[in-house]
Design an enzyme around this catalytic site. Structure first.
Site, PDB file in Angstrom:
ATOM      1  N   HIS A   1     -10.078  -4.754  10.769  1.00 40.82           N
ATOM      2  CA  HIS A   1     -10.524  -4.481   9.456  1.00 40.82           C
ATOM      3  C   HIS A   1     -11.526  -3.419   9.365  1.00 40.82           C
ATOM      4  O   HIS A   1     -11.677  -2.551   8.254  1.00 40.82           O
ATOM      5  CB  HIS A   1     -10.937  -5.401   8.626  1.00 40.82           C
TER       6      HIS A   1
ATOM      7  N   GLU B   1       0.923  -1.424   0.022  1.00 43.79           N
ATOM      8  CA  GLU B   1      -0.175  -0.204   0.009  1.00 43.79           C
ATOM      9  C   GLU B   1       1.116   1.148  -0.094  1.00 43.79           C
ATOM     10  O   GLU B   1       0.673   2.266  -0.573  1.00 43.79           O
ATOM     11  CB  GLU B   1      -0.894   0.146   1.269  1.00 43.79           C
TER      12      GLU B   1
END
Ligand SMILES: Cc1ncc(C[n+]2csc(CCOP(=O)(O)OP(=O)(O)O)c2C)c(N)n1
Length: 686
Positions: free
Chosen positions: A491, A429
């Site tokens: 998450h 990322e």
């Protein structure tokens, strides 16, 4: 010593002492790296770099990135000496208010600075994006007999750059992709800010880069111009993979009492050591900022050479344009950053749909519709395409040109090669953020990234820099709340939305439904001076009936009156974003049925709303209606901005939990019943 050697040495010492003097005058800065790396920078700029200082925007110039941005004076000295619009008085105003010579290089501020550097690792990772951009444009526009895209990306990187994780991610990907026109000079001075790298960084960097698939060379003496030249020559010859040249240097070279120590890294040498260094290298003590005439003339040859190179390129481009006028026109348009007229003609409209549609799915449809009319849209996800739906189907995979290896999964269809527009970033990322910034700053692209909103934390540094650099990048973040359900609190983003809203010049848009998703994409592409984060749901959300509610085009104003009860002045305003908009709406209907005057405001983008004139904002949120409830499945901190101290916030005050989405919304009280109760409580208090 031949005359030429003497001239070379004087040129290199000019770079060194411009840096030393500017840093001494500012009483702040980092002299060590410019002094140690001046020789390699000189060879690179003098013999290899294809550029035209009179036109820093020439599209086929080589890109140069000083990744260790703390050594900024090295770059500013080179820019001044070779004739960029960076005057001597700018060097004399190093690090001062209003100068073009900021503490660390800033691309939007200084002609010739390609990217912002300073946060270590970012510049090198941006460079991977620039090399990727070059490879794609070359594949897309060059023709066998006409090459219009052909440039290198050069980097000087420091120990700190190579220690940072982002550089490992980016260089690993660059090796996989075989980006052969990326050439990195590693300033191997074995000193970092706080001491010797013997304390922290003892791996074999060369072997590491070999393992990434890079071509690796070593230069034993950073002042050996012949060896540096030979290594650069070999690196430019090697076009099948990126190159690392590890150059052994001495930090603060020339300062007799301080060279080779971390004391030269980040502090001015001090008047005595400046004098000693000048004596040591045979440099006149006065005047400061001394540039010998022959040195100036030698460097300024870059102007005529650059002009000639650009003129050659213009001639090549004209011949190309005669034969390939469509491609030439598109290339010019892309490089200018303008969108194609009618680029948005194919955007879908979503009619009232009895089924819910997740906004990530709506986004997928929007992207496919944009793909043809916006060829500059290029990007991918951090290994999450099947979740973020962020592919451009049929538009190929950006890979080393070859046939896709047998059995390789995850390909999106279309070309397998540098012409492919789907970049598979892998689980990287941080590098994804930096690479896309590099692509945008290269020009010719509207790059995009995609991952889960929770992992925006992993790409925050490059997003921040893209916002500072006024760079157009689109960040797709899906799975935007506890609404993602069973994956649980690891998450479920809680504070991430507010984190993103805290970044200046980053527009954050969290659309309520499919129709707002179309408008969110439109705004992202229309913003030319900064990045946009598009925040989408995993779960389905109703497509709002726009015959009953205000049109989704109003998203362009950031917030708008979605619906209000008829014939009664609002006593309470309910504000929703994203998947909580329909919760606010349902609560509003309930309150209206009970005779309460209620207004429901959709507020998909704080930034766009705050840019509206006060009159518009006050029409939507009249100051006299202080009973306001915001509902958003994220942290409540910050919503006081709109609801004031007399309002209330229905949101998250803890981490989430692992359970189905519906259960989580109920357990955390983010329901229309909860909103109704909160609203009534506010009204009662009045
Ligand atoms: C991400 C990041 N962390 C920390 C810093 C602060 N910092 C600036 S330079 C530096 C290390 C310097 O070492 P090196 O990269 O070898 O540069 P040199 O000493 O050769 O100038 C550090 C820790 C930074 N600029 N960026």
């Amino acid at each position: 010593m031949t005359d030429q050697t003497t001239l070379d040495e004087r040129c290199i010492n000019t770079i060194r002492f411009l840096a030393v003097d500017a840093i001494q005058k500012a009483n702040s800065g980092h002299p060590g790296m410019p002094m140690g790396a001046a020789a390699m920078a000189y060879v690179l700029w003098q013999q290899y770099l294809k550029h035209n200082p009179a036109n820093p925007h020439w599209v086929d110039r080589d890109r140069f990135i000083l990744s260790g941005g703390h050594g900024s004076m090295l770059l500013y000295a080179l820019l001044h000496l070779t004739g960029y619009d960076v005057s001597l008085s700018e060097l004399q105003s190093f690090r001062q208010w209003g100068s073009k010579t900021a503490g660390h290089p800033e691309s939007h501020l200084t002609p010739g600075v390609e990217v912002i550097t300073g946060p270590l690792g970012q510049g090198l990772s941006n460079a991977v994006g620039m090399a990727l951009a070059e490879a794609h444009l070359a594949a897309r526009y060059n023709r066998p007999d006409h090459t219009i895209v052909d440039h290198c990306t050069y980097v000087i990187a420091s120990d700190g750059d190579l220690m940072e994780g982002v550089a490992s991610e980016a260089c690993s990907l660059a090796g996989h992709l075989g980006l052969g026109k990326l050439i990195v000079l590693f300033d191997d001075n074995r000193i970092s800010l706080a001491g010797s790298t013997a304390l922290t960084f003892t791996e074999d960097v060369g072997k590491r880069f070999e393992a990434y698939g890079w071509h690796v060379q070593h230069v034993a003496d950073g002042n050996d111009l012949t060896a540096i030249d030979a290594a650069l020559h070999a690196a430019t010859d090697e076009t099948s993979c990126p190159s690392l040249i590890s150059v052994r240097t001495i930090i603060g070279y020339g300062a007799p009492h301080k060279q080779g120590t971390f004391q030269t890294h980040g502090s001015p040498l001090g008047p005595e050591e400046v004098r000693a260094a000048k004596e040591n290298l045979g440099w006149p003590l006065e005047p400061a900022f001394f540039i010998p005439d022959d040195v100036s003339a030698h460097f300024r040859r870059a102007l005529s050479a650059g002009e000639a190179k650009e003129a050659d390129w213009e001639a090549t481009f004209s011949r190309y344009a005669e034969l390939y006028s469509d491609e030439a026109g598109e290339f010019i348009r892309r490089m200018s950053g303008e969108l194609h007229p009618g680029w948005d003609a194919a955007l879908p409209t979503f009619q009232l749909d009895p089924k819910s549609i997740a906004t990530r799915k709506a986004s997928e449809s929007v992207m496919q519709a944009l793909a043809t009319g916006v060829p500059e849209l290029m990007g991918g996800s951090a290994d999450l395409n099947p979740s973020t739906f962020s592919w451009l189907k049929g538009f190929g995979d950006f890979q080393i040109p070859q046939t896709a290896p047998e059995g390789v999964q995850g390909a999106v269809g279309g070309e397998w090669g540098y012409g492919g527009r789907n970049v598979h970033f892998g689980v990287r990322e941080h590098a994804m953020g930096a690479i896309t910034a590099g692509m945008a700053l290269h020009g010719g692209f509207i790059p995009y990234t995609a991952t889960f909103l929770i992992f925006s934390d992993y790409m925050r540094p490059p997003m921040r820099l893209a916002a500072l650099a006024k760079t157009r990048v689109v960040y797709i973040f899906t799975h935007d709340s506890i609404g993602l359900g069973e994956d649980g609190p690891t998450h479920q983003p809680i504070e991430q939305l507010m984190n993103l809203r805290a970044v200046p010049n980053l527009t954050v848009i969290r659309p309520a439904d499919a129709a707002e998703t179309v408008e969110a994409w439109r705004m992202a592409l229309l913003k030319t001076d900064g990045p946009t984060a598009l925040v989408f749901t995993r779960q389905g959300v109703p497509v709002l009936d726009r015959t009953e509610y205000a049109p989704a085009e109003n998203l362009k104003r950031g917030g708008y009156i979605l619906w209000e009860s008829a014939n009664v002045a609002p006593e309470v305003i309910l504000i929703g974003t994203g998947s909580e908009t329909h919760i606010a709406l349902e609560a509003g209907k309930q309150l209206a049925a009970q005779g309460v005057g209620v207004r429901v405001v959709a507020l998909p983008s704080w930034e766009l709303f705050d840019q509206q004139p006060a009159q518009y904002r006050e029409t939507v949120l009249p100051p006299n209606v202080t009973a306001r409830v915001a509902v958003e499945a994220g942290i409540t901190l910050g919503w006081e901005h709109y609801v004031g101290l007399e309002g209330a916030i229905v949101g998250m005050r803890s981490f989430g939990a692992s359970a189905p989405a519906q259960v989580l919304y109920e357990k955390f009280g983010i329901t229309f019943e909860g909103v109704v109760k909160t609203a009534k409580g506010l009204i009662k208090r009045k």
